[in-house]
Design an enzyme around this catalytic site. Structure first.
Site, PDB file in Angstrom:
ATOM      1  N   GLU A 140       0.907   7.084  16.720  1.00 42.94           N
ATOM      2  CA  GLU A 140       1.995   7.575  15.863  1.00 42.94           C
ATOM      3  C   GLU A 140       1.504   8.666  14.918  1.00 42.94           C
ATOM      4  O   GLU A 140       2.157   9.688  14.717  1.00 42.94           O
ATOM      5  CB  GLU A 140       2.561   6.423  15.014  1.00 42.94           C
ATOM      6  CG  GLU A 140       3.240   5.318  15.801  1.00 42.94           C
ATOM      7  CD  GLU A 140       2.292   4.175  16.138  1.00 42.94           C
ATOM      8  OE1 GLU A 140       1.093   4.427  16.371  1.00 42.94           O
ATOM      9  OE2 GLU A 140       2.771   3.027  16.172  1.00 42.94           O
ATOM     10  N   ARG A 195      -5.807  -2.283   5.805  1.00 41.47           N
ATOM     11  CA  ARG A 195      -4.889  -2.866   4.822  1.00 41.47           C
ATOM     12  C   ARG A 195      -5.538  -3.060   3.457  1.00 41.47           C
ATOM     13  O   ARG A 195      -4.892  -3.524   2.524  1.00 41.47           O
ATOM     14  CB  ARG A 195      -4.302  -4.162   5.366  1.00 41.47           C
ATOM     15  CG  ARG A 195      -5.316  -5.167   5.868  1.00 41.47           C
ATOM     16  CD  ARG A 195      -4.681  -6.258   6.723  1.00 41.47           C
ATOM     17  NE  ARG A 195      -5.677  -7.158   7.319  1.00 41.47           N
ATOM     18  CZ  ARG A 195      -6.316  -6.933   8.454  1.00 41.47           C
ATOM     19  NH1 ARG A 195      -6.095  -5.821   9.124  1.00 41.47           N
ATOM     20  NH2 ARG A 195      -7.186  -7.812   8.932  1.00 41.47           N
ATOM     21  N   HIS A 202      21.936 -11.071  -3.779  1.00 39.98           N
ATOM     22  CA  HIS A 202      23.238 -10.838  -3.148  1.00 39.98           C
ATOM     23  C   HIS A 202      23.103 -10.734  -1.640  1.00 39.98           C
ATOM     24  O   HIS A 202      23.985 -10.210  -0.974  1.00 39.98           O
ATOM     25  CB  HIS A 202      23.866  -9.576  -3.739  1.00 39.98           C
ATOM     26  CG  HIS A 202      24.094  -9.699  -5.213  1.00 39.98           C
ATOM     27  ND1 HIS A 202      25.218 -10.274  -5.753  1.00 39.98           N
ATOM     28  CD2 HIS A 202      23.299  -9.387  -6.269  1.00 39.98           C
ATOM     29  CE1 HIS A 202      25.131 -10.273  -7.070  1.00 39.98           C
ATOM     30  NE2 HIS A 202      23.960  -9.745  -7.411  1.00 39.98           N
ATOM     31  N   LYS A 261      -0.384  -2.069  22.135  1.00 41.18           N
ATOM     32  CA  LYS A 261      -0.740  -0.645  22.208  1.00 41.18           C
ATOM     33  C   LYS A 261      -1.091  -0.260  23.645  1.00 41.18           C
ATOM     34  O   LYS A 261      -0.700   0.792  24.141  1.00 41.18           O
ATOM     35  CB  LYS A 261      -1.954  -0.350  21.314  1.00 41.18           C
ATOM     36  CG  LYS A 261      -1.678  -0.458  19.829  1.00 41.18           C
ATOM     37  CD  LYS A 261      -2.933  -0.070  19.051  1.00 41.18           C
ATOM     38  CE  LYS A 261      -2.814  -0.406  17.582  1.00 41.18           C
ATOM     39  NZ  LYS A 261      -4.062  -0.245  16.844  1.00 41.18           N
TER      40      LYS A 261
HETATM   41  O1  F6P Z   1      -2.376  -1.325  14.613  1.00 37.39           O
HETATM   42  C1  F6P Z   1      -2.771  -1.892  13.413  1.00 37.39           C
HETATM   43  C2  F6P Z   1      -3.665  -0.975  12.649  1.00 37.39           C
HETATM   44  O2  F6P Z   1      -4.903  -0.901  13.249  1.00 37.39           O
HETATM   45  C3  F6P Z   1      -3.783  -1.410  11.205  1.00 37.39           C
HETATM   46  O3  F6P Z   1      -4.741  -2.380  11.031  1.00 37.39           O
HETATM   47  C4  F6P Z   1      -4.078  -0.118  10.538  1.00 37.39           C
HETATM   48  O4  F6P Z   1      -3.857  -0.180   9.149  1.00 37.39           O
HETATM   49  C5  F6P Z   1      -3.117   0.788  11.247  1.00 37.39           C
HETATM   50  O5  F6P Z   1      -3.136   0.334  12.584  1.00 37.39           O
HETATM   51  C6  F6P Z   1      -3.431   2.245  11.195  1.00 37.39           C
HETATM   52  O6  F6P Z   1      -4.699   2.516  11.710  1.00 37.39           O
HETATM   53  P1  F6P Z   1      -5.426   3.880  11.410  1.00 37.39           P
HETATM   54  O7  F6P Z   1      -5.636   3.987   9.948  1.00 37.39           O
HETATM   55  O8  F6P Z   1      -6.705   3.831  12.174  1.00 37.39           O
HETATM   56  O9  F6P Z   1      -4.529   4.983  11.907  1.00 37.39           O
END
Ligand code: F6P
Length: 537
Positions: free
Chosen positions: A208, A263, A379, A489
């Site tokens: 993405e 995270r 609500h 993935k």
């Molecule tokens: O798919 C999960 C993950 O690996 C998360 O743990 C991570 O925060 C996110 O994708 C984004 O990963 P990256 O920072 O490598 O793009």
């Protein structure tokens, strides 16, 4: 085994406690409120509306002791390998340790490197904010598009929403989703000449993020000219080689290390967009707030330790009373993304079914977390919290002072938060009208911040990080890996190829029909700038 005995004792205590109402525990235990209220780094936690008696609390503390939580915590802070499946430390605490600290990752000194990156972020943000560093046409940057997903998105997005000025000098927009609508919304109304794009990805391999990065670069070049976007692009990554391959040079790359979990990365260069948008002093105070909570976690005795007690309260509901869901309701519009942030923190960290050693867990692990800002949630889903068939514990997060808007709004907001917690616990008996009967005895935590400031926000996030760690230790799982995200993935890559015309690899009938139905006959004719056509994806 002592550990098994501690679990049995916890379960027995919880069963006993479930025969008593939470409200009645206040009458039976005069010291309850004081024992179950703790202060940490400026935050106040009231856990007295949780379902445990003081005997139940003591059983929960025994469980933490038996899990050798003290040793696990020491290993975490010492930078030992706690992420055993990836053979890495999890050293996010080093990112917010004060200057001059001597943190080590698996023996390697890392504090000097962290301080150098902080300095680079401070310098760069000052240059961008002052207009000294601008775009290719010399105009200052007025907006930033932060591209990243998961941990490379949720933390910075939350921090920005929590602390942003109402009329910022530099506007931050975020694009995470691969749905093209997200980037389209992010760029709308922005002038490419005045826009800095920061691509944030630990691995720099996330589909993405790369697709959105390529599309954002194309958007810049469409206006600035081919090859003219370099000074508008910055990378943040633990994989600078991949960033270079993408086309972002080392001198425009802010690095962090592989022992920073996605995270847990908001404290690293991942926070760069926020540093630019908010200014370095704000980010510095955010780090300091988290560091204060770290000091509390390391120094406070277990029975006064906020992350430990919060973890145990959650665990009491989860393992003692079989409650698989928890709601999080910040009474603050600025924290409305908090539940989304916690979903990744808690569910990606502890949503595991095997132990760190690979054995199938004998007990339930992470709860599902959901929520929204109060009063909005009242609500929407509070009906179920009050009268649904399941008991769903709630974490209330409330700020005492410095509310925006008229003082009467502050009073109404706080009154609602306090009243909801009370209503959930005490209920209201109405035996004549069952639809108006509130059973009560529904637990909650009340987390009070003096105000929403960089320091309290840092402390709040660190509180939940450590409570997630504590749970992981007690459940004996690896809180720092995330193998569960990988299969989807892999299959998505296969399906993508098939949507574009490749032969089917063979699927179940439902999947095959969906692919056949959604296969786009014109996909192969998309323009050359389409991210789908990029060989890196
Ligand atoms: O798919 C999960 C993950 O690996 C998360 O743990 C991570 O925060 C996110 O994708 C984004 O990963 P990256 O920072 O490598 O793009």
């Amino acid at each position: 085994m002592a550990q098994t005995a501690a679990w049995t004792a916890l379960r027995a205590a919880a069963t006993q406690d479930s025969a008593r109402s939470i409200r009645s525990l206040f009458d039976d235990e005069p010291e309850r409120l004081d024992r179950l209220t703790v202060e940490a780094a400026g935050l106040t936690l009231d856990l007295s509306k949780q379902p445990w008696s003081l005997g139940g609390l003591s059983a929960a503390l025994d469980l933490a002791r038996d899990a050798r939580l003290d040793l696990a915590r020491d290993r975490l802070f010492a930078g030992e390998i706690v992420n055993v499946t990836e053979l890495r430390p999890a050293l996010h605490i080093a990112l917010r340790a004060p200057d001059g600290a001597d943190c080590r990752a698996n023996g390697e000194p890392v504090s000097a490197g962290i301080e150098a990156v902080r300095l680079a972020m401070e310098d760069f943000s000052a240059q961008v904010r002052s207009g000294q560093t601008g775009g290719v046409t010399g105009r200052p940057f007025r907006s930033i598009i932060h591209i990243g997903i998961g941990g490379s998105d949720l933390g910075p997005r939350l921090v920005w929403e929590a602390l942003r000025p109402l009329q910022p000098e530099i506007e931050l927009r975020f694009a995470a989703n691969i749905d093209g609508a997200e980037l389209a919304a992010a760029v709308t109304g922005l002038d490419p000449e005045e826009t800095l794009v920061i691509i944030v990805s630990k691995t720099f391999r996330t589909q993405e993020t790369l697709a959105n990065g390529i599309a954002a670069k194309a958007w810049l070049e469409a206006s600035l000219g081919p090859g003219k976007a370099d000074s508008h692009l910055v990378a943040v990554t633990a994989n600078p080689e991949e960033a270079l391959r993408f086309g972002i040079a080392a001198d425009r790359t802010f690095a962090f290390r592989e022992w920073v979990g996605g995270r847990y990365s908001v404290w690293s260069a991942v926070g760069l967009s926020c540093v630019i948008g908010l200014g370095w002093p704000v980010f510095r105070d955010f780090l300091a707030g988290a560091a204060a909570l770290d000091a509390h976690f390391c120094g406070a005795p277990l029975e006064r330790n906020a992350p430990v007690l919060l973890a145990l309260a959650h665990l009491y509901n989860r393992n003692g009373l079989d409650r698989p869901v928890r709601a999080v309701v910040p009474y603050a519009r600025r924290l409305s993304l908090f539940a989304a942030y916690l979903q990744q923190l808690e569910m990606e960290s502890n949503g595991k079914r095997v132990s760190a050693g690979g054995a199938v867990l004998e007990r339930a692990s992470a709860t599902s977390v959901f929520g929204d800002a109060g009063t909005n949630g009242q609500h929407a889903f509070f009906q179920l919290l009050h009268q649904g068939t399941d008991v769903i514990p709630v974490d209330f997060v409330v700020m005492a002072q410095d509310h925006e808007g008229p003082p009467s709004h502050r009073d109404m907001l706080l009154a609602n938060a306090i009243a909801q917690a009370e209503a959930l616990m005490v209920g209201r008996v109405n035996l004549d009208e069952p639809h108006r009967h509130f059973p009560g005895n529904r637990p909650s935590s009340f987390i009070l911040l003096p105000r929403l400031s960089p320091e309290t926000l840092g402390a709040l996030l660190a509180l939940y990080e450590h409570k997630t760690f504590v749970e992981g230790v007690i459940w004996d799982l690896d809180s720092f890996d995330q193998w569960g995200v990988e299969l989807g993935k892999v299959l998505a890559r296969e399906v993508l190829a098939e949507l574009k015309g490749a032969d089917s690899k063979g699927h179940d009938p439902s999947t095959s029909r969906l692919i056949a139905r959604l296969r786009d006959p014109v996909a192969g004719e998309q323009g050359a700038t389409s991210p789908d056509r990029d060989p890196r994806l």
